[in-house]
Design a protein around this motif. Sequence first.
Motif, PDB file in Angstrom:
ATOM      1  N   ALA A 135       3.912   3.206  -8.563  1.00 14.10           N
ATOM      2  CA  ALA A 135       3.198   3.458  -7.310  1.00 14.10           C
ATOM      3  C   ALA A 135       1.932   4.289  -7.456  1.00 14.10           C
ATOM      4  CB  ALA A 135       4.129   4.163  -6.323  1.00 14.10           C
ATOM      5  N   THR A 195      -1.312   0.019  -5.349  1.00 15.45           N
ATOM      6  CA  THR A 195      -0.638   0.956  -4.433  1.00 15.45           C
ATOM      7  C   THR A 195      -1.357   2.302  -4.418  1.00 15.45           C
ATOM      8  OG1 THR A 195       1.492  -0.115  -4.701  1.00 15.45           O
ATOM      9  CG2 THR A 195       1.513   2.156  -3.924  1.00 15.45           C
ATOM     10  N   SER A 243       0.833  -1.201   0.000  1.00 17.73           N
ATOM     11  CA  SER A 243       0.000   0.000   0.000  1.00 17.73           C
ATOM     12  C   SER A 243       0.869   1.251   0.000  1.00 17.73           C
ATOM     13  CB  SER A 243      -0.915   0.008   1.230  1.00 17.73           C
ATOM     14  OG  SER A 243      -0.155   0.241   2.410  1.00 17.73           O
TER      15      SER A 243
END
Length: 215
Positions: A112, A117, A88
């Motif tokens: 990301a 994520t 995460s």
Amino acid sequence: IEVFGGIDLNLPAGGMNVHAVEHMARANGGWGRVVWMSTFDSENQVRTSKASRPFVRVSENGALLPETKAVIAAIAKHNLVLASGHVSAQEALLLFEEGKRLGVRGMAATHAMSGSTGMTVEQARQACKLGAFIEFTGDTMATPAAQARVDRMAEQIRSIGVECAILSSDLGKGGAELPTDGLATFLEALRKKGFTDRELDRMAKENPAKLLGLQ
């Protein structure tokens, strides 16, 4: 040409397994440079996809697990690259904070701002301040949704700055174009969004070289 690889700490590698990292670091030639936290087996990925299967955990109750800290210490010890995998956004920042504390030379937030994520612009800027590059992956460009992804990534890159971005293909998988072809198509799509050759060189060549310790 020189080709560098790494290890992804998914379940086949034993999960958050410091011994696997140490083994890679001892391989002749030093070609293993990157340690990815778990991708498809990460707790965040498994929970996001609502799957019912084993996963690899990096943190609990907002703190990194001891085995995660041991892996990051090994990354620092052997001058390797810490890549966040599919954890995460909050966990990625915890990883980078620990990496900075221990003096990890190179860090990257694995695609990301997309996927499971889902870093926000502010989180990505925070990661940059901690010393991490933000990765943007072209993947296959032969889909109807590809242009929308490029549009979104172009805006995100402008928001964080080319000095903090790296470009890669995320290819090498069945049913898609070769990584070299896919990356070339991705770069051309970004060029059409107004990125100059100098900016593309920075993101596709210079920043990755710095990440790998080649500069």
